[in-house]
Design a protein around this motif. Structure first.
Motif, PDB file in Angstrom:
ATOM      1  N   UNK A 128      76.186 -69.715 -33.559  1.00 33.24           N
ATOM      2  CA  UNK A 128      75.212 -68.663 -33.246  1.00 33.24           C
ATOM      3  C   UNK A 128      74.238 -68.464 -34.414  1.00 33.24           C
ATOM      4  N   UNK A 129      74.722 -68.596 -35.649  1.00 31.20           N
ATOM      5  CA  UNK A 129      73.822 -68.495 -36.806  1.00 31.20           C
ATOM      6  C   UNK A 129      72.798 -69.640 -36.753  1.00 31.20           C
ATOM      7  N   UNK A 130      73.288 -70.837 -36.437  1.00 31.41           N
ATOM      8  CA  UNK A 130      72.372 -71.991 -36.353  1.00 31.41           C
ATOM      9  C   UNK A 130      71.325 -71.783 -35.259  1.00 31.41           C
ATOM     10  N   UNK A 131      71.752 -71.206 -34.134  1.00 32.35           N
ATOM     11  CA  UNK A 131      70.779 -71.022 -33.042  1.00 32.35           C
ATOM     12  C   UNK A 131      69.820 -69.864 -33.327  1.00 32.35           C
ATOM     13  N   UNK A 132      70.207 -68.961 -34.214  1.00 27.16           N
ATOM     14  CA  UNK A 132      69.254 -67.918 -34.652  1.00 27.16           C
ATOM     15  C   UNK A 132      68.209 -68.530 -35.571  1.00 27.16           C
ATOM     16  N   UNK A 133      68.690 -69.339 -36.518  1.00 24.64           N
ATOM     17  CA  UNK A 133      67.741 -69.738 -37.569  1.00 24.64           C
ATOM     18  C   UNK A 133      66.809 -70.885 -37.168  1.00 24.64           C
ATOM     19  N   UNK A 134      67.019 -71.446 -35.986  1.00 21.70           N
ATOM     20  CA  UNK A 134      65.987 -72.404 -35.527  1.00 21.70           C
ATOM     21  C   UNK A 134      64.795 -71.654 -34.931  1.00 21.70           C
ATOM     22  N   UNK A 135      64.943 -70.370 -34.692  1.00 17.57           N
ATOM     23  CA  UNK A 135      63.812 -69.585 -34.158  1.00 17.57           C
ATOM     24  C   UNK A 135      62.784 -69.376 -35.274  1.00 17.57           C
ATOM     25  N   UNK A 136      61.497 -69.565 -34.989  1.00 20.59           N
ATOM     26  CA  UNK A 136      60.483 -69.478 -36.047  1.00 20.59           C
ATOM     27  C   UNK A 136      60.341 -68.082 -36.645  1.00 20.59           C
ATOM     28  N   UNK A 137      60.768 -67.056 -35.910  1.00 20.95           N
ATOM     29  CA  UNK A 137      60.589 -65.676 -36.377  1.00 20.95           C
ATOM     30  C   UNK A 137      61.849 -65.080 -37.003  1.00 20.95           C
ATOM     31  N   UNK A 138      62.816 -65.941 -37.370  1.00 24.65           N
ATOM     32  CA  UNK A 138      64.109 -65.420 -37.849  1.00 24.65           C
ATOM     33  C   UNK A 138      64.513 -66.031 -39.184  1.00 24.65           C
ATOM     34  N   UNK A 139      64.930 -65.167 -40.110  1.00 26.41           N
ATOM     35  CA  UNK A 139      65.577 -65.619 -41.344  1.00 26.41           C
ATOM     36  C   UNK A 139      66.968 -64.997 -41.389  1.00 26.41           C
ATOM     37  N   UNK A 140      67.990 -65.866 -41.334  1.00 25.95           N
ATOM     38  CA  UNK A 140      69.369 -65.401 -41.535  1.00 25.95           C
ATOM     39  C   UNK A 140      69.668 -65.646 -43.005  1.00 25.95           C
ATOM     40  N   UNK A 141      69.864 -64.586 -43.764  1.00 27.05           N
ATOM     41  CA  UNK A 141      70.103 -64.741 -45.199  1.00 27.05           C
ATOM     42  C   UNK A 141      71.588 -64.574 -45.508  1.00 27.05           C
ATOM     43  N   UNK A 142      72.231 -65.681 -45.858  1.00 23.65           N
ATOM     44  CA  UNK A 142      73.661 -65.649 -46.166  1.00 23.65           C
ATOM     45  C   UNK A 142      73.838 -64.975 -47.525  1.00 23.65           C
ATOM     46  N   UNK A 143      74.632 -63.921 -47.553  1.00 23.43           N
ATOM     47  CA  UNK A 143      74.820 -63.173 -48.802  1.00 23.43           C
ATOM     48  C   UNK A 143      75.910 -63.827 -49.630  1.00 23.43           C
ATOM     49  N   UNK A 144      75.592 -64.090 -50.898  1.00 29.40           N
ATOM     50  CA  UNK A 144      76.603 -64.595 -51.835  1.00 29.40           C
ATOM     51  C   UNK A 144      77.470 -63.430 -52.298  1.00 29.40           C
TER      52      UNK A 144
END
Ligand code: SF4
Length: 216
Positions: A128-144
């Motif tokens: 689901x994260x991968x399918x979010x971040x292929x959208x041009x209007x989405x940045x999924x920022x993984x928190x360290x």
């Protein structure tokens, strides 16, 4: 429509949809059951976030997203938003919630979404994260989990630093601390061209975490 959004002064008035911190943050836990370093000084467990009127919409949202028409209502709520930040507090703790968020993102191409998360730690969230971040209007920022500039794999991520000497190569330094804690027109967190954002540690709790770590 019952959508409850929140507005934080830091984000130039950009709206968020949030949940209660820690209760909905399985990624905040270390293997020993304690909190990971970055969550030990979590701003969303102190200050205003302890007030009833701040907690109430977050608790409400935990039930509300489960409504069948929540996606449709969220899309309407974002009708005039150019930017949107998911989870000023809390995280997308359930796969079904993550799927619904993805649908909202897909149905609001006019809006730039920034979703910070620790759910990347759980393999079942990878699709689901991968399918979010292929959208041009989405940045999924993984928190360290690091508070001294440690970075993690992934197209876009974030880390915490306690001084500019810890700024990772190629990272963008969040300069909100130079503008009274506000974004002041910066939109780097929503920008795929900024692979890593480094946030300067702030607040008494985080300063204490860093002091403890440095003394160890
Ligand atoms: S990097 Fe820019 S957009 Fe992100 S929190 Fe800092 S000031 Fe705001």
């Amino acid at each position: 429509m019952t959508i409850k959004l929140s507005k934080t002064s830091k984000l130039d008035g950009i709206m968020s949809w949030s949940l209660q911190a820690l209760d909905t943050c399985p990624g905040s836990k270390a293997k020993d059951g304690g909190l990971v370093d970055a969550c030990r000084g979590c701003y969303a467990t102190t200050g205003n976030y302890r007030f009833k009127n701040v907690k109430a919409p977050r608790e409400f949202n935990r039930e509300d997203w489960q409504r069948p028409d929540w996606v449709e209502d969220m899309v309407s709520a974002l009708d005039s938003s150019r930017y949107f930040r998911w989870f000023d507090s809390g995280d997308m703790y359930a796969l079904e919630l993550a799927e619904k968020i993805r649908k909202v993102m897909l149905l609001t191409p006019w809006c730039n979404h920034w979703l910070p998360t620790r759910m990347h730690k759980f393999a079942k969230f990878a699709p689901v994260i991968a399918s979010m971040e292929i959208l041009p209007n989405v940045v999924v920022r993984r928190s360290s989990d690091s508070v001294n500039g440690g970075t993690i794999a992934g197209a876009t991520s974030s880390t915490i630093i306690s001084g500019q000497d810890q700024l990772p190569a190629g990272a963008t330094l969040c300069r909100a601390y130079e503008h009274g804690g506000t974004c002041n027109g910066c939109r780097a967190c929503y920008d795929k061209a900024a692979p890593v954002i480094a946030y300067m540690a702030h607040g008494k709790s985080m300063a204490k975490v860093i002091r403890i770590m440095e003394a160890a």
